[in-house]
Design an enzyme around this catalytic site. Structure first.
Site: not given
Ligand code: IVH
Length: 672
Positions: A34, A37-38, A83-84, A113, A115, A117, A136, A224, A314, A408, A411, A426, A432
């Protein structure tokens, strides 16, 4: 150095540093320490300061942030961000798989895959360089957050080889759980309200104006999907290929991504992650299943909002209904007011839930809470249950709307809500009771004065008996006073008095942290102590002098100045000085070099030391602390609750794992 030499050197250093970044963050196989690198990064920064015209847009110096974006520009997506379609039902997933089989000719392969969050991002590359990163937004247009995305170490600024000239890559930016907890730990120590969950915090972080703060939060990203380039005939193979260009992709070894031809394979992946997701270092909210072959994807096409070739399963957040009995309010050390929902006890996820945080006034209003409402309570990935909605059908006409407090609860001082903030406070800092107690509790804590023999209950008792009103009063306590307290034996009273006495040797930076100045956490206290050397220099420092210190911004500087403008605070600090507390740093002479050349990763919770104490001991003895395990790590010191993935990695790389006891023995032994 003349202009053309400088230009060449800037390019050379940028390429070299980008390569080392990739080795460190994506491959976990760094070639440089490190420190080295720095040194390289600093020489690039110096050259760029002298010759800004030659700095590359994607310079590795941009990783540490610093650019302030006043407002994010709106950008129209070249390919809409859809979206999915999603479902919580296993049957619907099975039906979807069967339907796809019927619709499409030939054999179908599915890619399963995680999903993630987090927050979706589209990143454009031109000629191997990151050009633009856009959120997005509404799917048709999003916000240009390029400066912030550049700080994410696993997203390459420049690609390595074989990449297409012009393409967009999409993925999800997320907040790793460890980093998120660390951030909240710091916020707790600084008396700031904690963030509710990693996803919202990732989203908020990505929209921050100051990319330096984004850089410090250490977001991460999985990719992805590739748009605008023909890479391979299927999605799975494309994802594999982009790893060669320098991207971090989900690994098949960890089952983050998997290809299967059968419905059983898909369901097995779902069942596996339904159980295992609690062990992941990041949060997921489901599984995504995609048809692999691009021709078949094209055949299946899209509905108005989502592709027919993909579906998300989900995970069900466990949800129960119960009654909101009362809303009470907690007052924190800094006066922050947190509303708490008191619920009719209900079983959820194996525990009895009686309370849920309501965070702030806005949250109460968003839910339009009324007393005795039937509320839906969920426990998702988060530990604290939350109220996600109200059953309006059953609300009685006479139900009383929850109105946020004006004064509050402790107090009765009128509450304030500063502009741009969501939390009420507060302002009666020194009068307090919970704030007064909270300040003392913070002061005696392990990370500050670490006073032996003094805990939260004793602090309560000392306040009850009116023996103390503030932290300086601790130094006036006598044995005779303390021993009179209920359940206080001679030995405990002695311990307490000795503990207070011993705290006079605690280093200056901890005293400074212990004062509990808003936004002055452990790290900031260390930085201030190092730069100003003593308390009186900090007290008299101008705003400009304060912000000149690395990592001290306007907010912190203003808070320090406000603290010392208050006479009662100055009086308190004067008293601490009179009692003999450390008010200046002690420069260490002839420190040991026992751990020189050794790199340590300290992870988990320990019995005798705090994690930071351990790190301090390592540094004092010439060793180096790093955050992540790599081939170059010499030792991992493993405490309780160390993440299983870290342990696995250490084992895979054959790194010696030490317990706290092993480490202490090593420290005391004559050989290492
Ligand atoms: S594929 C046409 N793959 O889920 C949409 N999405 O509801 C292609 N997300 O906006 C998306 N993991 O933010 C895809 N392995 C994954 C994902 C993923 C999370 C999210 C993504 C998207 C939302 C869709």
């Amino acid at each position: 150095m003349d202009q053309s030499e400088a230009k060449k050197e800037i390019e050379r250093l940028s390429i070299e540093l980008n390569r080392h970044n990739h080795l460190y963050y994506v491959e976990s196989a760094p070639e440089l320490s490190d420190f080295d690198f720095d040194v390289l990064l600093k020489s690039l920064q110096e050259l760029e300061d002298k010759f800004p015209e030659f700095a590359l847009d994607n310079s590795p110096t941009k990783r540490v942030g610093g650019d302030i974006t006043k407002k994010f520009e709106t950008v129209v997506h070249k390919y809409p961000m859809l979206s999915l379609s999603n479902t919580y039902s296993e049957e619907e997933i099975q039906e979807w798989v069967q339907r796809i089989k019927k619709l499409s000719d030939g054999k179908i392969e599915y890619v399963c895959e995680l999903k993630y969050d987090g927050v979706a991002i589209g990143i454009q590359y031109e000629n191997g360089h990151l050009k633009q990163a856009v959120t997005r937004g509404d799917g048709a247009k999003g916000e240009n957050v390029t400066n912030n995305v550049r700080t994410i170490r696993t997203i390459p600024l420049s690609l390595t080889k074989d990449y297409p000239e012009d393409f967009e890559i999409r993925g999800e930016i997320f907040f790793p759980i460890d980093n998120f907890n660390r951030l909240n730990e710091i916020r707790r120590a600084e008396g700031e309200p904690e963030f509710a969950n990693p996803r919202n915090t990732a989203s908020g972080t990505l929209k921050m104006q100051d990319s330096k703060v984004v850089s410090e939060r250490e977001l991460d990203c999985f990719l992805y999907g590739v748009y605008g380039a023909d890479v391979a005939s299927g999605h799975f193979e494309t994802v594999e290929k982009v790893a060669d260009w320098g991207f971090k992709i989900p690994s098949t070894k960890q089952r983050y991504i998997e290809k299967t031809s059968s419905v059983e394979g898909v369901m097995d992946f779902i069942y596996y992650w339904n159980e295992e997701r609690k062990n992941l270092p990041f949060e997921i909210d489901g599984i995504v299943i995609k048809v692999n072959n691009y021709f078949q994807q094209e055949e299946l096409g899209f509905t108005a909002k989502s592709p027919r070739w993909a579906i998300a399963y989900k995970f069900k957040a466990e949800r129960v209904t119960t009654t909101l009995e009362e809303v009470t309010y907690q007052v924190g050390r800094t006066g922050a007011i947190t509303p708490v929902a008191n619920l009719k006890p209900v079983q959820l996820g194996g525990t009895t839930v009686k309370r849920a945080s309501l965070h702030n006034q806005d949250q109460i209003e968003k839910l339009d809470l009324h007393l005795l409402d039937d509320v839906y309570v969920e426990k998702g990935g988060e530990i604290i249950p939350k109220i996600v909605g109200v059953n309006l059908d059953d609300r009685k006409k006479s139900a009383e709307k929850v109105i946020f407090l004006e004064t509050c609860p402790e107090c009765e001082t009128k509450l304030i809500r500063r502009e741009g903030e969501v939390q009420h406070y507060c302002p009666n800092e020194n009068g307090c009771p919970p704030q007064m107690k909270g300040k003392v509790e913070h002061f005696i804590g392990r990370k500050s004065m670490d006073i032996d023999g003094l805990g939260v209950e004793t602090v309560d008792a000392l306040f009850e008996a009116k023996l103390i009103e503030n932290l300086a009063d601790l130094y006036e306590l006598t044995f005779d006073q303390v021993v009179e307290l209920e359940r206080m034996a001679d030995k405990s009273a002695n311990n307490l008095i000795q503990g207070v006495e011993a705290s006079k040797e605690i280093p200056f930076e901890k005293v400074l942290f212990g004062l509990g100045i808003r936004f002055v956490g452990e790290t900031v206290a260390k930085k201030l102590a190092k730069s100003f050397k003593n308390m009186s220099a900090i007290r008299s420092a101008s705003f400009d002098e304060l912000v000149n210190v690395d990592e001290i911004g306007d907010k912190i500087a203003m808070s320090i100045q406000a603290y010392f403008l208050d006479e009662s605070n100055c009086h308190l600090v004067d008293r601490l000085e009179q009692y003999g507390l450390q008010m200046k740093i002690v420069e260490k002479k002839g420190a040991s070099t026992k751990f020189e050349g050794l790199t340590f990763v300290v992870s988990g919770v320990f019995e005798d030391f705090s994690r930071n104490d351990l790190k301090g001991v390592i540094e004092e003895n010439g060793g180096k602390n790093v955050g992540s395990i790599s081939k170059k790590t010499s030792y991992v010191i493993a405490g309780d609750k160390m993440g299983p993935s870290k342990l696995q990695k250490a084992n895979d790389l054959g790194i010696t794992i030490l317990t706290e006891k092993d480490f202490i023995e090593m420290l005391n032994s004559s050989e290492v």
